[in-house]
Structure formats: structure tokens, C-alpha cells
Design an enzyme around this catalytic site. Sequence first.
Site, PDB file in Angstrom:
ATOM      1  N   GLU A  95      -6.093   1.601  -2.816  1.00 21.12           N
ATOM      2  CA  GLU A  95      -5.352   0.478  -2.244  1.00 21.12           C
ATOM      3  C   GLU A  95      -5.040  -0.559  -3.308  1.00 21.12           C
ATOM      4  O   GLU A  95      -5.928  -0.954  -4.077  1.00 21.12           O
ATOM      5  CB  GLU A  95      -6.173  -0.194  -1.137  1.00 21.12           C
ATOM      6  CG  GLU A  95      -6.328   0.618   0.125  1.00 21.12           C
ATOM      7  CD  GLU A  95      -7.148  -0.127   1.173  1.00 21.12           C
ATOM      8  OE1 GLU A  95      -7.038  -1.374   1.232  1.00 21.12           O
ATOM      9  OE2 GLU A  95      -7.904   0.531   1.903  1.00 21.12           O
TER      10      GLU A  95
ATOM     11  N   LYS B 252     -14.673   3.999   2.050  1.00 21.34           N
ATOM     12  CA  LYS B 252     -13.839   3.166   1.166  1.00 21.34           C
ATOM     13  C   LYS B 252     -14.755   2.358   0.260  1.00 21.34           C
ATOM     14  O   LYS B 252     -15.669   1.664   0.729  1.00 21.34           O
ATOM     15  CB  LYS B 252     -12.935   2.233   1.965  1.00 21.34           C
ATOM     16  CG  LYS B 252     -12.047   1.376   1.063  1.00 21.34           C
ATOM     17  CD  LYS B 252     -10.875   0.770   1.792  1.00 21.34           C
ATOM     18  CE  LYS B 252     -11.271  -0.449   2.582  1.00 21.34           C
ATOM     19  NZ  LYS B 252     -10.070  -1.140   3.134  1.00 21.34           N
TER      20      LYS B 252
ATOM     21  N   ASP C 168      -1.726  -2.554   1.157  1.00 22.07           N
ATOM     22  CA  ASP C 168      -2.574  -3.413   1.993  1.00 22.07           C
ATOM     23  C   ASP C 168      -2.039  -4.839   1.914  1.00 22.07           C
ATOM     24  O   ASP C 168      -1.269  -5.286   2.755  1.00 22.07           O
ATOM     25  CB  ASP C 168      -4.029  -3.324   1.539  1.00 22.07           C
ATOM     26  CG  ASP C 168      -4.979  -4.098   2.455  1.00 22.07           C
ATOM     27  OD1 ASP C 168      -4.494  -4.742   3.406  1.00 22.07           O
ATOM     28  OD2 ASP C 168      -6.192  -4.066   2.225  1.00 22.07           O
TER      29      ASP C 168
ATOM     30  N   ASP D 238     -10.463   0.607  -3.182  1.00 25.47           N
ATOM     31  CA  ASP D 238      -9.690  -0.597  -2.854  1.00 25.47           C
ATOM     32  C   ASP D 238      -9.852  -1.609  -3.967  1.00 25.47           C
ATOM     33  O   ASP D 238     -10.927  -2.172  -4.168  1.00 25.47           O
ATOM     34  CB  ASP D 238     -10.175  -1.188  -1.537  1.00 25.47           C
ATOM     35  CG  ASP D 238      -9.314  -2.367  -1.072  1.00 25.47           C
ATOM     36  OD1 ASP D 238      -8.328  -2.685  -1.766  1.00 25.47           O
ATOM     37  OD2 ASP D 238      -9.636  -2.958  -0.030  1.00 25.47           O
TER      38      ASP D 238
ATOM     39  N   LYS E 254      -4.049  -4.538   8.978  1.00 26.83           N
ATOM     40  CA  LYS E 254      -4.966  -5.449   9.660  1.00 26.83           C
ATOM     41  C   LYS E 254      -4.154  -6.223  10.695  1.00 26.83           C
ATOM     42  O   LYS E 254      -3.370  -7.113  10.336  1.00 26.83           O
ATOM     43  CB  LYS E 254      -5.608  -6.419   8.671  1.00 26.83           C
ATOM     44  CG  LYS E 254      -6.430  -5.766   7.576  1.00 26.83           C
ATOM     45  CD  LYS E 254      -7.064  -6.829   6.694  1.00 26.83           C
ATOM     46  CE  LYS E 254      -7.817  -6.208   5.547  1.00 26.83           C
ATOM     47  NZ  LYS E 254      -6.893  -5.623   4.536  1.00 26.83           N
TER      48      LYS E 254
END
Length: 1695
Positions: A1219, A1161, A1242, A1193, A1270
Site C-alpha cells: 500500500e 498486513k 489507500d 503498508d 476506509k
Amino acid sequence: MLLLTNSLSFLHSNTRSLPHTKPSPPPPPFPFLHPNSRHLRLPPNSKVVRGVRFDGPAIEISQVTDTDDGDLVIETCLTRNLTPALTIQQGLERIKEAVEELKLNPPSTCSGILRFQVAVPPSAKALNWFCCQPESSAVYPLFFVSKETEIPSYKSLYVNETRGVFGIGAAIYFTPSSSSIKRILSNESAFVIAYGFMDINYDQESSYMKHEAGSYYFFIPQIELHEHEGASVLAATIGWSESSLCTFEEAVLSYELCFNQVTCHVCSTTKKSHTTNIRSTLRKLNLLEDGTVSMVHMNTLLAGGKNVSSDIMALKEAPSSSQFCVRLSPTMAVANKMLDHASKMCFSVQDCGNINTVWASLIVEECSRLGLTYFCVAPGSRSSPLAVAASTHPLITCIVCYDERSLAFHAVGYARGSGKPAVVITSSGTAVSNLLPAVVEASQDFVPLILLTADRPAELQDAGANQAINQVNHFGSFARFFFSLPAPADHISARMVLTTLDNAVHWATSSPCGPAHINCPFREPLEDSPRKWMLSCLNGLNLWMSNSEPFTKYIQVQHAHTSNDGCGGMSEILNVIKGTNKGLLLIGAIHSEDEMWAVLLLAKHLHWPVIADILSGLRLRKLLTSFPEVDNDLLFVDHLDHALLSDSVSKWINIDVIIQIGSRITSKRIAKMLEESFPCSYIMVDKHPFRHDPSHIVTHRVHSNIFEFADYILKAEFPHLSKEWSNYLQMINAMVERELSFQISARHSLTEPQVAYLISEALSAESALFIGNSMAIRDADMYGRGWSEFTRSIVAMNYKLPCQMIRVAGNRGASGIDGLLSTAVGFAVGCNKRVLCVIGDVSFLHDTNGLAIVNQRTFRKPMTIVVINNHGGAIFSLLPLADRVKPRILNQYFYTSHNISIRELCVAHGVMHLHAKTKLDFEDALFTSQHGGMDCVIEVESCIDTNASFHSTLKTFACQAADQVIKPSSQDSILDATLLCRVHRMEYSLFRMPLCAPHTMVSVDGGTTSFHREGFILTLYFEDGSFGLGEVSPLDIYKENLLDVEEQLRFLIHMMKGAHISCFLPLLKGSFSSWIWSNLGILPCTLFPSVRCGLEMAILNAIANRQGSNLLGILHPQIVGDIFKSSSTVKICALVDSSGTPTQVADAIATLVEEGFTAVKIKVARCGSPLQDAAVIQEVRKKVGYHIKIRADANRNWTYEEAIQFGSLVKDCDLQYIEEPVQIEEDIIKFCKESGLPVALDETIDNIGEHPLLKLSKYAHPGIVAVVIKPSVVGGFENAAIIAQWAQLHQKMAVVSAAFESSLGLSAYIQFSCYLNQMNSEICTMMNYPLASSIAHGLGTYRWLKEDLTTTPLKINRNPRSGFVEASVADSDRVLQQFQINGNIIRRKFTGEQVCIYQLPLDSKGLSCSIKIQEIGQGYDDNVFVFLHGFLGTGEDWIAIMKALSGCGRCVSIDLPGHGGTKIQSHGDKDAVQASGLCVEVVADLLCKVIEHITPGKVTLVGYSMGARIALCMALKLTKKVKGAIIISGSPGLNDGMARKIRRAEDDSRARFLVAYGLKHFLDTWYAGELWNSLREHPHFHQIAADRLHHGDVLSLAKVLSALSVGRQLPLWEDLKHCKTPLLLIVGERDKKFKTIAQDMFLAIGSGDGKLTGDDGTPNDLCEIVEIPDCGHAAHLENPLPVIRALRRFVTKLN
């Protein structure tokens, strides 16, 4: 100006026979009085119960303003709520027992009001009870007030149930008075209602009434029955005042006079006599009506919670009824919309033209006397005499339909709703045959029905006459009664006609109920043409014609049960129940609300698991708690049907006793389970004698109605069942319910199970459900929500009711699909509720003629008809034949597919039509129809194949959920396992962990060389020595910081001690949320996400440790063995920052690929333009090739235009996903569509809140390919699992991502990632998805750890077998099992604090106290909090909050004078109420001395309610010792002098009440008030209330209540204008009163200086208002965590 109040003046004379006194001069007569009423003397045995006389409810303000304090007295009513009763008779017994107990220990006060209330069955009985009272009543007044709001009429009383109020006697009455003493009824008596008239002057002495503007007469009944939806309340009120010449003994005698009469004349529990009583009573009263008069009924708690109001119009605008009957005395009665033609004294047929008309009139009249007033008439010539007689009868309501089949089903529906038969009139021939389907249904399901079928006379039978068929015994065995009358003739006595009808109705309405058929031949003429007939046929009918009674009364003798039970049957039943270990209460179809009520009480008494069929009325109940698991009295198992799909559950359940109430169970799987449970004791209870036992397993058949059986069982005591077994059953049900709820809600499209789900949410106690056959009833039974909506019904909550029932009906006698719409319309008429009908499209088409009946809105509320249109018979798609028959044959011969327009059918019949294709469409349509005034058809589009597929999916997932609870490996020992363990203690350590580089979530100053990650290690210990570790690592970017988090941890350390931990918590799916609320008493959403994550981690690890397993093993026990055998691993995605040139980044990533990473990533949008980021991606792809997964991301750093620019440049780079490419959340789907790039969520899910599926449903777009989860940001493993499951269900990747946690957190995430991978594989298998390749999870942050939290860190490296960088589940288990804390990075440890408790003797202005003080955090003299509780509280109320804040200050709580451990040692005035030396100012001065003892500096005051008023006084007047003040639900006092005077009197009354009745009764009354509605909903409320009972000095409490009254406190509003002390005003979101006060305070502060803003134009920062969500007045108890956060932020600002 006038004052509106419930003012009372105790001017009561003893209950006695009233002398006749004639007024002089007499006022003009009232038009609705009997003409001779002014000249009638009272019967010698009659008593007008006058009650205690009160001034008000309207008096002039000057009368209060000029009154001395001693002359203004407020009475507080003591209300006792008794245990709910099975019947009204039992309710009366409960009240009698309570009064008898009271008589043994009478109150010592010279005046008072006592009220006893008991919840009784909810069906309408008030009118019948009123009519049961004798014509020569011994007690007056008597009244009935209808609660019907939709244009009531006298006919509506006979057609369906009319709810209302019945009352007798007057415990209190209100009339204007000039007396100097004014008494007001306290507004704590929120459920006491006064009834009476406005603009009427009623003289009780002379029993005379006249119109007089501004006058009134109100009274509170001695005994009343108040009917609400869902429950009725039976109450008795006793009022006395010795100063008004009415002693307590005399008041009790007055009550007993009323009680004895209503007990002797209580209403029947059957409906046979309902209409007869009404008609007979009203005729005997011989009333005249005045339609201009309304009876006003007024709640004594006035608007806004005030006792007084200056608006006299409020009294006139109080709720009123236009339908009532009141008997004020033997000579005075008034009624409205009750009588009309029913007041005729005699019935006569002498004017009839011919004998046909005579017989027809007699039949119809006798029907009306028997209570049969609803006629369903089909057009026809031969039935003309009957049709004309019915349509012209004043009490008969007729409905007409050209289709006899629909008409008969309509009659069945009416009987289902009302409990009494409708009368069907048809012509001869096939018109009669068309009744057969409905007759079969009525016979099979015991529905009463009267059929009057016209016929040709005997001479026209078998002679070829038109429309002449053999109608004798036409319905065969399906009719309970048949009689063919002869053709009318005057040589036959008319008495035969009457007795035949009486006998038919008796058969139809006696058990077993069913259809009764009377064949009625008529010769011509069929019209009322004159034909001579002899009056002699009426011989013997003179008495019958002069009254309103049926000719023959059938009387059933009730046999009371005896305890010795000669046959031994019920004794044997009791013994079977007492020996039960695993009992099940099965509730089948129940037809009345009273039966539902009886079953509910039975279920509460037995404490057995309850399976409620959809037709029981309890399946779609409304719970009174937002978490169904909190209610320990009732265990409803709503989803056993789907749980039984699990072989493990089927084998485990093993029932030993079954009690079935009512017949017929919808679920085949439950029926099969019952059969497989045999041999066991199977007790079936039903009032019919037939054998409803298709499996032949019933061992005890109880032929009884539900009331008799329940009454017998309720008198016995039984041991509780196996706790482990019932807990497991409860958890199985909860898991299956949550899984079904998730699967249904996760689907964006509208499905048929979702229709059942949403319909159950739309229902209320004011509505009812009629459910069609085939799939409609099965879906409702399987997927309806049994606790669909948390309801805040004040009536239900205050009368100890666990839930509200929803009435449900369906045609399950023969379970056909014909006539369902017509039945539903009849049901709506009969039950008098808003009916929601759900049927399939084929059923709808089968009965489209029912739409013609829909159009005839006669005494019916609007209906909503939901038609599920899947264009055929969907149920066949779920049967085994669907897999074995060709689709062509299925479509043609089973599905009967069609393309008929339901909309056009509705248009043709003039019925409103709405079309729903989506969930939102359906919700909007339901709302429109439920709140509108029109009937409405909602057509829901569906598809047979899609529906079949989704049902299959639900079954598969439900089976899996059940399997997760019943672990196959532990089947043998499952009931021996300990389900609960207790927490011994919890502690935490603060760590500061070095990083080798800054984490990628923040920007760092280029000069910084030292980087750290800070957080906490939680250690949780169980009492058996097991323990678990959790990591709490907050990040500032997620609005969490160490101080906030540590406060919550300190709070939890206090709350967790002794908490029970369920071993079911690892099941997730809402288990943690429910546990946090019910055990800790805090709302789950108020925990910081990182705190909840760490808490869940510690609990799960502790449970795993206790069970000798690991985190993965308890999350998914079925796979743990295979996991270790295969040494399962989790792929890791590397993380790279894009800083540097494209070549440098590409080289760095190439190195990672060489190390074995298969996915990388790259952080983009960090600096520079999208062009630079695109160049990096292009270079990386060129460098590493296309076999490596590349993710980008952007962290929401790009505008939409920038994101599109980036996307256009990398579209050929084969990104796995990007993301959060855009800043604005609403642009995500737009970006997917325009760019074509795959996107991952996210930050969008980071703040997903309490209901994640609502937000996620917007992102089902296929362009969203992944969600990055997360756990420490979304709020733990439970929330993470929900999000992951949604993603996997929509074929999206669920990627677990770390937030730079240590090996502790990473080890837990690795096992959690493995769990999600396994769940994904199972979902793919169950959904027939292609098996996805393994996912690389975002756990590459381990590379940032320079030093770890453990001395033996996690080993993530290249797997020699696969060649990839992977984390091993076995290694993560090693870390968790053998965790050794690295002491080098631990900064400090916290294990909790001891509270220092001591007494401090002090004097202030004549007040001497020994004050109890509790301290925590003694080392912070520069920052001291002083906590002041509210009335009835103690310093203990603050301990949890004090422990949370003790890390940043010294926390001191004080027991205020008279409370807890603070004793008032001496006082200048010994009087309990008028304590002159004690006041807010004196207490403030005393507390100032306490503060001087505690610290030399200033303090921050925290006060709640009474404590808040004291704190505010100190903050405004004693500023030298106060740095700032937090005012929680506080007030500066009352500005208005009159309001202060009334409040003084009110609090003095409360103080007297407290002394007279004791603390227990005072608390019951205190917490019944509206102010505490939300607190009563709190799971710890009962414990809070119990703690209040520990006050030992009631006299001192009473002193404080009086002396510190808001009415005696000097108002502080002027002081607020010049306030210099910073204030924080905290109010609960649901506390409307104090929200308004806080706003007024905010505006007042600083206004005395002429400015509300600072010199720079910014708002004045002296005052801030914080509104605490989801709570009311006691915000610090109801929702403490937001309060803690607000307190610390305020103090930080102060410092």
C-alpha cells in the site's frame, strides 16, 4: 468629466397627436431619411408614444455632485414575471389580465415604473411581428433590431431565422437635459434594456434628426418581444410621473394604444407568410439606408452592478446591432442592412430575351414572394433558364452541388431547420432520378420540398433524344403534388405559371407536408438569346408586378375549440386523462422549438412521467439544477429503454393511459412495452392524418397540431398520478442513469456510448444536434445525458422555465444512411445554429460528396462533424444474426469492413480534420471545433467487437440496477409501501473507548501507557419509532477533530428534525448525495467524511430496522435469504506493526497464522531503513510459507528511491500488494512499472473528493491490484461503494478497512464487506472474469479494543468449519439489532438544545425598541457570539449555525430594529424614507446596550450584509465590548461622496417601493438581482424567501432600508487603517463584488500605522479572509458548514 448612468428625468407630456413644427433653422438632412420627410405632416390618427422623459444615460458628474438629495431620485422598476405562455397571443392575454387587475387596484404613488414579463415560445418572430404592423401605424416608435452577430445582410433575413427584438411605443425615453431634478433607473431592473442611437439629436416634436456628437436618443419600449436562445420574453412597460404631467391613467392609455395595435396585428404562428411580410413591409416603407449608423441597445444594469460610471466611452461601447429598422414617426424611419434590392418598387420581365427566360424569371420571383429564397442548384444545360434566374435574383441564395442526390438531401436538411421548403433545380434525365432518395425521406417525414426539374419538350419525348426520360409523375406517390408545365409559349397566359407554383407550394407546406414536383420543359435556346415574344402573355399581371405579394394567397380559417365540443372527441380525451392513475407522456420526433415549448408546458401541467425520444429536443435538455431529482414539476424518464431489460420492471410498469405527441419512437424496447401495455387508452397526437401505429394499439387518434392540443389540455385541471408509482419510476430511472454514467465514465478508453455521453455535454442552447441513423441515433437515445450540465441561464431562471431545450434532427422518415452529411449541412443553414453532426463511418462514406457542400459556407455557422469510425457497419454486431453467421460472412456482407482514410477525404475537400483515439483527445477536439470559426470533422476511432461487447455490458449492468429498485420478493406489495418516513429526532453520545495499544496510524511517545479511541454514537429516530445507530470516529490525521465533528453533528441534529427519508437511499449510487443537498440544503462535500459515514450508517440501520431487515438486506435484498442460509462470513486480515526484530515480527505473525488468519498486513516504513523492512518481510515469508497472503503498508513514508530499494529486495517474497509505497502520488504508476510489485491505493483515495471516477481513471494500470477503502475516511458507504465498484470493474480487489472503530462500526463494515463480495461475484459473472478468491478485509483492528462500545461485543474468531478467522454476518446483525451501550465509556450525551427567546425593551438616542433576542448555550459567559442578520432577515437565520457553535460558546441572535420580533416603538421622524434619528451608529449604540445586558465581558460579533456593516462599525468604534468580528459579505461603506449620494437615492427609492407595492412584490424584485444568482439555485430558496414574508411592519422595514443605507453610513475606511480588533472577512466564491471589497479591506487594515506586517516580518494577523466555496453573497445560508468551521477557528485563535 462625464457620468455614464441611466439617469431619468420625469418630464413627460401626455400621449397625443404631435403638431407639426418645423425647426428653425433646419439642420442638414439625414442621408437615410425619405427626401420629403421634413415636409410631411403627421396623419391625424398617428401618435408618437413619447413616454416619461429621463435624463441620461450620459450626464456630467457635476450635475449629480451639485444636486441636493431631494433632487436626485432613483426609480425602482417593479417587474412581474407571469406564467410562461403557449403562444404570443396567450402571452399578450396574460399581460392584459395583469394590467386589468392593476387598473382595479392602481398604485398610490405619483411616479413609478411597472413591467410585466412572460416567457413565450423561442422561435424567431420579432421581425415578422414588426412587418405585420400597418403602414399607417397609429403608434410610434416601432423597431426591429437583429441579434445576428456574424456579418448580417439583407439576404440573411430571408434564408434562415434571424433572432432579434421587436418593440413599439416608448414607456421611457432618454435625452440630454439641464433639469435640476435627476432620476436614475435602479439597477434591480436587470432585464430592462434601452434602445437608441449615439451622436444623434432627435427632436420628437418636429420629427427631425441630425448628427451631433455627444447627443443620444434612447428609449425603453412600451411593448417588446426579446428573443433569446431557448426562450423569448414578451414584456410591457408602463411608466408615469405626475410631476412630468403624465398620470398613471394616461400612462395606461398610452400602453393600451400600443397593446391594441400589436394585438390586432400579431404575427402568424406559421412560417408561410414570414418572408412575404418582410419583403412587402420593407418595400412599402420605401426606405433609404445609411450603413454608417448602428442602433445601440444597452442593458440598463451597467457593468459591475453600478448605476453610474464616469466613463462615457462605456455607452458607445455598449452592445450594438448593425442590422435594424426603426420607424420613429410617420415621417422618420432609418434602417441598415435590411433593404438593398428589395426596395425596388416593381418587378418586370419585359427586358427578358425570350419566353424561356420570362417563365423562369416568373417562377423564381413567385418563389421569392412565397418565402422560398434558398435554392439548391445542380449544374445542367436544360435547367439553365431556371439556374440563371435564381442566381441573379437579389433575394435568392443559391448553393451548388454536382451530385443531385446530395443536393436534394441538403434541401431536406434546410427545410428541417427552417420549417420552409428549399427549391431544388436540376437538369433532365437521371439527374431527376437521383432526387428520389431525398424525395422519399421528405415524403415519409413530412418535410416540405419544391422540385423544379428541367425537361425536354413533348416533341422530344419517346423519340430517342439525349437525356430525355419520362419525368411525368416520376416520384409517384411520394410527391404530394405534381404538375408538368407545357414548354414556355407566349400564347399561354403567364398567370398559369404563377398559379401552378402557388398551388404546388400550398400542397408542399400544408399538412401533410411533403415534396411538390413541377416538371419544367424548355425548348432551345436555353440561354437568354433574343427571341421575339408577345407581351400579351403578361396580361392581368400589372397589379402583381407592382407589388410584392404572391399571385394567389391561400388562406386557412382557424377554427377555435369550443368547450361543448359537438363531436365529443376532446371531451372524451379529457375524461380519459382525468381517470388516469398511471399515465405516461411519450414525446416522439418534434421539428420546431415552438413545438418543444408546447410539450414542455404540457408536461409541467400534467405532472406525468415523460419519455422523450432523442428527436424530441427534450431528451438532451439542460436542467437548471445541479441535482435533477430536485425538480418536482417534471419527471423525465430518460433510461426506460435500458430499465425494460429487467423482467421485473416490464411486469411492474402497467400503464393505463399513454399520450404520444409526435410520431416515431427510436427505442424498440419502449415500442414493445407500449404494445404489451395494451389494452389501455392510447392517445396519439400529430398534425398529419396518416396512421403511424405499427402495433395497432392507438385508441384515440387526435389530428391536430401540438399547440391546439396543448391549449385544450392546459385549460383543464387533472388529479395527480399515483405518487408511489411515479416515485418508483423516477428511482428506477435514476438508478439506471447512474449505473450507465458510472460504467461509461469508469472506462478509460473511448467508447461509442461515451461519445454520445460527451456530445450531450458539449451542446448548449446556442447549438443543435443532427444525428445519423444506425448506431449513432440509438446510442444518443440510450446514453445521451438528459441533464448533462447544470446551466445558470439568468433568462431561463427568472422566467420560471424548468430547463432549456436542445434542438435535434435526423432523417427518420425512411431511416436510410444516404445523404446524412448533406442533410446536416442544410439543417445548419436552416436553423441558424452551430450544428454538431454525429454519423457513422459508412454513412459518411455514403455521402462524401456532401463535403463539397460543407465548403460553401453561405449564411451558416461553423459545423462540427463527428464520424465514429469502426471501419464498418457496427449495428449488425448487435443484432441476433451476429451470433449465427460466420465472422467472414459478417465482415464481407454486413459489416462491409473498409480501410478508407477519412482524413484524406477531408484533405481533398479542404475540410479541417481532427483524430480522437482517447477520451481526452475527443474532449479537446470538441472544444477546439466548438469554439473555432471553421468547419471541422472529428474522426473517432472505434472497434466493432469492442463496441458490441461494451453495449452488452451496459445492458447487463443497467438491468441489474433496475432489478435492485424493483425487488422481486415485494412485487405484489410494492405500491402499498410507504416510500417516505420522517425523522423524529437525532441525538449523539461522546465516547472514550480504551485501547490495549496505540493504533497504528500515529506515532506515540514511548512513555504513554493509556490509549483511547474517541468518537460519537449517533441515534436516529423515525416518527414511527424505528431507530438506527451510527458511529462517527474522526482521526486527526485526516484533518478532522472532535470539536469540528461535534459542531457538524449539532448542526445536523437541528437540520434532521422533520426531514423526509426515502426508502430508496439504500440503493446508494448518488441517492445520499442528492438527498443531503435537496433535503438538508448542504453540499455533500462539506460534511466531514466521518460525519457522513456515521450519518449514512444511522440512516441505513434505521431503514433496516423499519423494514425488519438488516443493513446487508437493504443494500442487496436479492441475496439476503441465501446469506442467512449459508451463514455467510467475511475473512479478516490481521494487522501487525513491524517494530521489533525480523524474528520477533515473524514469530508474532506465525502465532496469528496459528489462530487462523490467512492474510496479514505488516506496517512498514515506520522507522529505520527499507533494508530493515525488507528483512522483516523476508523473515516472515520464511516463517509462514507462501500459502499466507502478506501485505505491506508504507503509508506514503518512502521516497521513490527508498521504495524501489525495498521493492528490489522483496520481489521474490510474493507480496499480495504494497500500500502507498511512495510519498508523491504521481510516482505510483512509475513505481509499478519499474518495480513490478503489485500496489494498492489507500491514502490516494482518502481525499478523492466529489468526483471519484475522475481521479481513479488515472489508476487503471494493471500494476494497481487493490484499493483499500476506509468508509469513515472516504465519506461513507455510498462513496465507498463507488470506489469498490470501479476497482472490481477493473479486476482489482476492493478491501474494506476499519479505522479502529468499535463493534458498532465494525458490524456495519462486515455487512458492507459481504455486500461488496457479492457485488464482485456478480461483476465477475457479468463481465466473464475468472471468479476471484475470497478477500480478507482489513477489519483486524478489533484486536486493539480493550473495552467495547457495547456490552455484547462482536465475536470474531476461528470458524470451526473453515478453520479461518472470520466475522459472521449473522453475529454482526446481532450486534446491530441488540446493541446495548456500555455506559462506562460514555462521557456525555447530547439530545439538542432549546432556544431561549425573550424581548428586551431599550432606548438609545431617541430610538426605542423592544428587541427580540434568541439564546443558546447560556453557560458560556466568557465566550459569547452575537449574530446580526442582513436586511429582510431575522435572528432565526442563524439558529442552525448557533446550535452548531453552542458547544464552545454562548450564542445570541438579535432581530435588528424593524425586523422580525423587534418593533420600533417610537421614532423622532415619522417619514418612511427620511428617518433622521435612525442610523448605523444609533443601532450600534443600541446593540451595545443589549450586549451590556447579556454579558459584562466582550463578545464576538458575527454579522452578515447589513448586520456585517453594523458589526464592523462596533468593532472599530466600540472596542470595549468587542473581542473580534466576523464580517460575512460586509462593507465599510462608500468612500466616494457621489456614490453615497446615488446609493441614498437608490435606497430611498427601494423604501418607497416597499411601502407602495408591499413586501411580496418587493421580495420578487429584490431577489431577482444578480447578487442572488447562487442563492436562487439553493433548494431551500423558496422557503427562505417565504420566511421573509413574515415581517409584519413594512413601514419599519422601509425606515431601516432608508436610514441604514450604505449611502447614509459614515465610511469606515479610515478607521480600518487603525483597526486593533481582529477581523475575519468571509466571502462567497461566486460573489465577485464582495471578494474585491474584502481584498481592499484586508489591504487597508493596519496601513494607517505604516505597516502591513508584524515586528517579526510576519503578516499582520488582525485580519483574515476566508472564501467559502460554491456559494455567493449569502454564504451562511448557501454553504453553512465551512462558515461554521471558519467561525470556530477564528474564535479559538482569539482565545
